[in-house]
Design an enzyme around this catalytic site. Structure first.
Site, short mmCIF file in Angstrom:
data_model
loop_
_atom_site.label_atom_id
_atom_site.label_comp_id
_atom_site.label_asym_id
_atom_site.label_seq_id
_atom_site.Cartn_x
_atom_site.Cartn_y
_atom_site.Cartn_z
N PRO A 1 28.84 -0.61 0.50
CA PRO A 1 29.20 -0.67 1.92
C PRO A 1 30.54 -1.37 2.13
O PRO A 1 30.82 -2.38 1.49
CB PRO A 1 28.05 -1.48 2.54
N GLU A 2 31.37 -0.78 2.96
CA GLU A 2 32.66 -1.38 3.30
C GLU A 2 32.58 -1.85 4.76
O GLU A 2 31.52 -1.77 5.38
CB GLU A 2 33.78 -0.36 3.08
#
Ligand SMILES: [Zn+2]
Length: 282
Positions: free
Chosen positions: A2-3
């Site tokens: 996840p960014e």
């Protein structure tokens, strides 16, 4: 992994659901997931604490507690935080369970076990999580071309690698660096010191624009979040280059290509992001 847009989506969906709830019991089955303090202290100190707000810094989530203490979480590759009824079937690889005073549980599962938790007291300085070393948040107003060029403008490193460096910009990884450089029409392997003033300006505008776009696309209801167990990649249909190697460029129809930069795969359009966009001085 996840960014920023995914972590922000989790923050938005969880915060209103957990605010004001009290932790009746904290149980950790994999001690390595708690980086600080020791697991027994972590559990003991959390019992009776009440959740306040959740904030985000880069890819970190910070759950503030009413006492002034805070839980810092990095989900890394496969970490997942779910708020579920206590009788909800447990995910495989569930490592932390917070039993709450409304009959629900906040659970952390992580197949790869790279995710980490830190608990910091009210006045405790964070020398543990790495948050203090993060660069600027890209969604704030003083994220400027001047900041970017001062940080990276003299470096030979590829611009894609610079964008992914958490001490430069907090929150960007492999996916969104590709998307940002495509939108900015900059070849990802360009040495940062070859970018022109005009290109730094373009990047400084496009970084928050793209990230905001993907934060909005990630918006979901608590039901949707639970249904997909936090592993919903709603941004996938909106990615223009990442994961599209061999397909036509959405702008010019040239076949998108993939290269490896600093050990990370990078997809780009050889036409839109060609060397022609190099600065005049080259
Ligand atoms: Zn193109």
């Amino acid at each position: 992994m996840p960014e920023l847009p995914e972590v922000e989506a989790i923050r938005r969906v969880l915060e209103p659901q957990i605010r004001g709830l009290e932790i009746e019991q904290a149980a950790v089955s994999r001690p390595e997931v708690v980086a600080h303090p020791a697991v027994d202290q972590f559990c003991r100190r959390l019992e009776g604490q009440v959740f306040d707000c959740i904030t985000r810094r880069g890819k970190f989530l910070l759950i503030r507690l009413e006492s002034g203490a805070r839980i810092i979480i990095h989900l890394r590759m496969t970490g997942c935080l779910l708020l579920v009824p206590a009788d909800f079937p447990k995910e495989k690889h569930t490592h932390i369970v917070f039993r709450l005073n409304n009959g629900k549980e906040l659970r952390f599962s992580d197949t790869r076990r790279f995710g980490r938790f830190w608990l910091l007291g009210k006045d405790e300085t964070d020398t543990y999580s790495g948050i203090e070393k993060l660069g600027k948040e890209p969604l704030i107003s003083d994220f400027t071309a001047e900041y970017l060029s001062a940080k990276c403008g003299k470096r030979k490193k590829a611009i894609k690698e610079c964008l992914m460096e958490q001490s430069v910009i907090a929150g960007i990884g492999n996916i969104y660096s590709d998307e940002i450089l495509f939108a900015a029409k900059i070849y990802p392997a360009r040495p940062a010191n070859s970018l022109t003033g005009e290109e730094w300006k373009r990047l400084a505008a496009i970084v928050p624009e793209r990230l905001t776009f993907f934060v909005q696309k990630n918006d979901m209801t608590p039901e949707e979040y639970l249904e997909t167990k936090g592993q919903d990649y709603r941004n996938t249909p909106f990615l223009q280059v990442y994961g599209h190697e061999g397909e036509p460029c959405p702008i010019c129809k040239t076949v998108l290509r993939r290269t490896v930069i600093g050990g990370r795969s990078s997809t780009f359009c050889p036409q839109c992001q060609s060397n022609l966009t190099f600065g005049k001085e080259l």
